[in-house]
Design a protein around this motif. Structure first.
Motif, PDB file in Angstrom:
ATOM      1  N   PHE A  90       0.819  -1.214   0.000  1.00 54.97           N
ATOM      2  CA  PHE A  90       0.000   0.000   0.000  1.00 54.97           C
ATOM      3  C   PHE A  90       0.851   1.262   0.000  1.00 54.97           C
ATOM      4  O   PHE A  90       0.500   2.245  -0.643  1.00 54.97           O
ATOM      5  N   TRP A  91       1.966   1.258   0.719  1.00 57.62           N
ATOM      6  CA  TRP A  91       2.870   2.404   0.662  1.00 57.62           C
ATOM      7  C   TRP A  91       3.471   2.538  -0.729  1.00 57.62           C
ATOM      8  O   TRP A  91       3.681   3.630  -1.222  1.00 57.62           O
ATOM      9  N   GLY A  92       3.776   1.406  -1.360  1.00 59.51           N
ATOM     10  CA  GLY A  92       4.315   1.441  -2.716  1.00 59.51           C
ATOM     11  C   GLY A  92       3.311   1.974  -3.732  1.00 59.51           C
ATOM     12  O   GLY A  92       3.686   2.533  -4.757  1.00 59.51           O
ATOM     13  N   LEU A  93       2.031   1.798  -3.450  1.00 59.49           N
ATOM     14  CA  LEU A  93       0.994   2.327  -4.343  1.00 59.49           C
ATOM     15  C   LEU A  93       0.777   3.818  -4.158  1.00 59.49           C
ATOM     16  O   LEU A  93       0.024   4.431  -4.899  1.00 59.49           O
ATOM     17  N   GLY A  94       1.420   4.398  -3.171  1.00 53.79           N
ATOM     18  CA  GLY A  94       1.346   5.840  -2.979  1.00 53.79           C
ATOM     19  C   GLY A  94       0.381   6.293  -1.911  1.00 53.79           C
ATOM     20  O   GLY A  94       0.074   7.479  -1.824  1.00 53.79           O
ATOM     21  N   TRP A  95      -0.120   5.401  -1.093  1.00 53.25           N
ATOM     22  CA  TRP A  95      -0.999   5.794   0.010  1.00 53.25           C
ATOM     23  C   TRP A  95      -0.110   6.164   1.176  1.00 53.25           C
ATOM     24  O   TRP A  95       0.425   5.305   1.864  1.00 53.25           O
ATOM     25  N   ASP A  96       0.045   7.461   1.405  1.00 59.60           N
ATOM     26  CA  ASP A  96       1.010   7.929   2.388  1.00 59.60           C
ATOM     27  C   ASP A  96       0.410   8.245   3.755  1.00 59.60           C
ATOM     28  O   ASP A  96       1.090   8.160   4.754  1.00 59.60           O
ATOM     29  N   THR A  97      -0.840   8.640   3.809  1.00 57.17           N
ATOM     30  CA  THR A  97      -1.415   9.049   5.084  1.00 57.17           C
ATOM     31  C   THR A  97      -2.074   7.867   5.777  1.00 57.17           C
ATOM     32  O   THR A  97      -2.664   7.003   5.145  1.00 57.17           O
ATOM     33  N   TRP A  98      -1.944   7.837   7.106  1.00 57.24           N
ATOM     34  CA  TRP A  98      -2.519   6.726   7.874  1.00 57.24           C
ATOM     35  C   TRP A  98      -4.031   6.696   7.785  1.00 57.24           C
ATOM     36  O   TRP A  98      -4.642   5.643   7.878  1.00 57.24           O
ATOM     37  N   GLY A  99      -4.660   7.850   7.606  1.00 56.94           N
ATOM     38  CA  GLY A  99      -6.112   7.895   7.510  1.00 56.94           C
ATOM     39  C   GLY A  99      -6.632   7.176   6.280  1.00 56.94           C
ATOM     40  O   GLY A  99      -7.719   6.604   6.294  1.00 56.94           O
ATOM     41  N   SER A 100      -5.869   7.190   5.209  1.00 58.88           N
ATOM     42  CA  SER A 100      -6.314   6.515   3.990  1.00 58.88           C
ATOM     43  C   SER A 100      -5.796   5.086   3.896  1.00 58.88           C
ATOM     44  O   SER A 100      -6.435   4.239   3.278  1.00 58.88           O
ATOM     45  N   ILE A 101      -4.663   4.809   4.498  1.00 56.69           N
ATOM     46  CA  ILE A 101      -4.075   3.482   4.352  1.00 56.69           C
ATOM     47  C   ILE A 101      -4.605   2.490   5.394  1.00 56.69           C
ATOM     48  O   ILE A 101      -4.713   1.299   5.110  1.00 56.69           O
ATOM     49  N   LEU A 102      -4.965   2.959   6.568  1.00 51.05           N
ATOM     50  CA  LEU A 102      -5.331   2.051   7.654  1.00 51.05           C
ATOM     51  C   LEU A 102      -6.567   1.200   7.358  1.00 51.05           C
ATOM     52  O   LEU A 102      -6.528  -0.016   7.571  1.00 51.05           O
ATOM     53  N   PRO A 103      -7.675   1.753   6.853  1.00 51.15           N
ATOM     54  CA  PRO A 103      -8.829   0.883   6.575  1.00 51.15           C
ATOM     55  C   PRO A 103      -8.544  -0.164   5.492  1.00 51.15           C
ATOM     56  O   PRO A 103      -8.925  -1.329   5.629  1.00 51.15           O
ATOM     57  N   ALA A 104      -7.860   0.244   4.439  1.00 58.45           N
ATOM     58  CA  ALA A 104      -7.554  -0.700   3.363  1.00 58.45           C
ATOM     59  C   ALA A 104      -6.553  -1.751   3.833  1.00 58.45           C
ATOM     60  O   ALA A 104      -6.668  -2.937   3.491  1.00 58.45           O
ATOM     61  N   TRP A 105      -5.564  -1.333   4.630  1.00 55.36           N
ATOM     62  CA  TRP A 105      -4.574  -2.277   5.131  1.00 55.36           C
ATOM     63  C   TRP A 105      -5.207  -3.285   6.081  1.00 55.36           C
ATOM     64  O   TRP A 105      -4.934  -4.485   5.993  1.00 55.36           O
ATOM     65  N   ALA A 106      -6.058  -2.814   6.982  1.00 53.54           N
ATOM     66  CA  ALA A 106      -6.722  -3.722   7.921  1.00 53.54           C
ATOM     67  C   ALA A 106      -7.637  -4.702   7.178  1.00 53.54           C
ATOM     68  O   ALA A 106      -7.667  -5.894   7.495  1.00 53.54           O
ATOM     69  N   ASP A 107      -8.344  -4.211   6.172  1.00 52.79           N
ATOM     70  CA  ASP A 107      -9.222  -5.069   5.392  1.00 52.79           C
ATOM     71  C   ASP A 107      -8.412  -6.126   4.636  1.00 52.79           C
ATOM     72  O   ASP A 107      -8.764  -7.311   4.633  1.00 52.79           O
ATOM     73  N   ALA A 108      -7.317  -5.709   4.027  1.00 57.74           N
ATOM     74  CA  ALA A 108      -6.479  -6.664   3.286  1.00 57.74           C
ATOM     75  C   ALA A 108      -5.834  -7.684   4.220  1.00 57.74           C
ATOM     76  O   ALA A 108      -5.720  -8.860   3.873  1.00 57.74           O
ATOM     77  N   THR A 109      -5.440  -7.258   5.410  1.00 59.64           N
ATOM     78  CA  THR A 109      -4.828  -8.182   6.357  1.00 59.64           C
ATOM     79  C   THR A 109      -5.830  -9.222   6.842  1.00 59.64           C
ATOM     80  O   THR A 109      -5.505 -10.413   6.934  1.00 59.64           O
ATOM     81  N   VAL A 110      -7.040  -8.796   7.128  1.00 56.98           N
ATOM     82  CA  VAL A 110      -8.062  -9.751   7.582  1.00 56.98           C
ATOM     83  C   VAL A 110      -8.415 -10.723   6.474  1.00 56.98           C
ATOM     84  O   VAL A 110      -8.500 -11.941   6.685  1.00 56.98           O
ATOM     85  N   ARG A 111      -8.626 -10.221   5.256  1.00 53.81           N
ATOM     86  CA  ARG A 111      -8.958 -11.106   4.130  1.00 53.81           C
ATOM     87  C   ARG A 111      -7.803 -12.063   3.816  1.00 53.81           C
ATOM     88  O   ARG A 111      -8.009 -13.226   3.533  1.00 53.81           O
ATOM     89  N   GLY A 112      -6.587 -11.550   3.872  1.00 55.13           N
ATOM     90  CA  GLY A 112      -5.434 -12.403   3.619  1.00 55.13           C
ATOM     91  C   GLY A 112      -5.234 -13.451   4.696  1.00 55.13           C
ATOM     92  O   GLY A 112      -4.818 -14.576   4.413  1.00 55.13           O
ATOM     93  N   SER A 113      -5.541 -13.112   5.941  1.00 51.52           N
ATOM     94  CA  SER A 113      -5.366 -14.083   7.029  1.00 51.52           C
ATOM     95  C   SER A 113      -6.370 -15.224   6.925  1.00 51.52           C
ATOM     96  O   SER A 113      -6.067 -16.352   7.314  1.00 51.52           O
ATOM     97  N   ILE A 114      -7.547 -14.961   6.373  1.00 49.90           N
ATOM     98  CA  ILE A 114      -8.517 -16.040   6.155  1.00 49.90           C
ATOM     99  C   ILE A 114      -7.986 -17.015   5.110  1.00 49.90           C
ATOM    100  O   ILE A 114      -8.044 -18.234   5.278  1.00 49.90           O
ATOM    101  N   GLY A 115      -7.434 -16.490   4.037  1.00 48.63           N
ATOM    102  CA  GLY A 115      -6.831 -17.359   3.024  1.00 48.63           C
ATOM    103  C   GLY A 115      -5.617 -18.107   3.539  1.00 48.63           C
ATOM    104  O   GLY A 115      -5.398 -19.274   3.218  1.00 48.63           O
ATOM    105  N   LEU A 116      -4.803 -17.431   4.362  1.00 51.41           N
ATOM    106  CA  LEU A 116      -3.630 -18.092   4.937  1.00 51.41           C
ATOM    107  C   LEU A 116      -4.024 -19.192   5.909  1.00 51.41           C
ATOM    108  O   LEU A 116      -3.293 -20.174   6.061  1.00 51.41           O
ATOM    109  N   ALA A 117      -5.166 -19.050   6.560  1.00 56.19           N
ATOM    110  CA  ALA A 117      -5.639 -20.123   7.447  1.00 56.19           C
ATOM    111  C   ALA A 117      -5.907 -21.385   6.646  1.00 56.19           C
ATOM    112  O   ALA A 117      -5.591 -22.494   7.086  1.00 56.19           O
ATOM    113  N   GLY A 118      -6.468 -21.237   5.447  1.00 61.10           N
ATOM    114  CA  GLY A 118      -6.672 -22.400   4.580  1.00 61.10           C
ATOM    115  C   GLY A 118      -5.358 -23.021   4.150  1.00 61.10           C
ATOM    116  O   GLY A 118      -5.219 -24.250   4.112  1.00 61.10           O
ATOM    117  N   TYR A 119      -4.374 -22.191   3.832  1.00 65.97           N
ATOM    118  CA  TYR A 119      -3.070 -22.709   3.433  1.00 65.97           C
ATOM    119  C   TYR A 119      -2.386 -23.436   4.585  1.00 65.97           C
ATOM    120  O   TYR A 119      -1.820 -24.519   4.407  1.00 65.97           O
TER     121      TYR A 119
END
Length: 133
Positions: A90-119
């Motif tokens: 997300f930082w590489g995509l240019g999202w620099d402020t915590w207000g914009s990056i935090l919701p997307a990062w938290a959402d991606a982490t939760v979704r990714g952790s569900i997939g990682l649980a299957g793995y």
């Protein structure tokens, strides 16, 4: 890894709020207001990109770091690696402020952790199995 990718795609049946906000930013009556249809392409593309850039490396590194430990420890290390990698993406995509990056990062982490649980469920090993050594 196919199971984790499929689980990740299934989590996008409920689209993230930040993606829905992007879909409805165009004013009504605008001839270019086809953003809801663009979401049909954007969601699988975002899912595949996240799977390749974050979830596969995190799963492999988590399995390697937790190779002689229990499955929950391997899963925890994979989730921590996925959290760090998704933040870097997300930082590489240019999202620099915590207000914009935090919701997307938290959402991606939760979704990714569900997939990682299957793995990690597939990669688990019984205590005296051949894969455990």
């Amino acid at each position: 890894m196919h199971l984790s990718g499929a689980l990740l795609l299934l989590t996008f049946l409920v689209p993230p709020l930040w993606m829905l906000d992007v879909g409805y930013t165009t004013p009504p009556g605008d001839p270019t207001a086809d953003a809801p249809f663009a979401l049909l392409l954007a969601v699988p593309l975002a899912c595949a990109s996240f799977h390749v850039a974050v979830q596969i490396p995190a799963g492999l590194l988590g399995a390697w770091l937790g190779r002689s430990r229990t499955t929950p420890v391997a899963y925890g290390s994979a989730v921590m690696v996925a959290s760090a990698l998704s933040l870097l993406v997300f930082w590489g995509l240019g999202w620099d402020t915590w207000g914009s990056i935090l919701p997307a990062w938290a959402d991606a982490t939760v979704r990714g952790s569900i997939g990682l649980a299957g793995y990690m469920w597939v990669m688990r090993a019984k205590p005296r199995s051949v894969r455990h050594n």
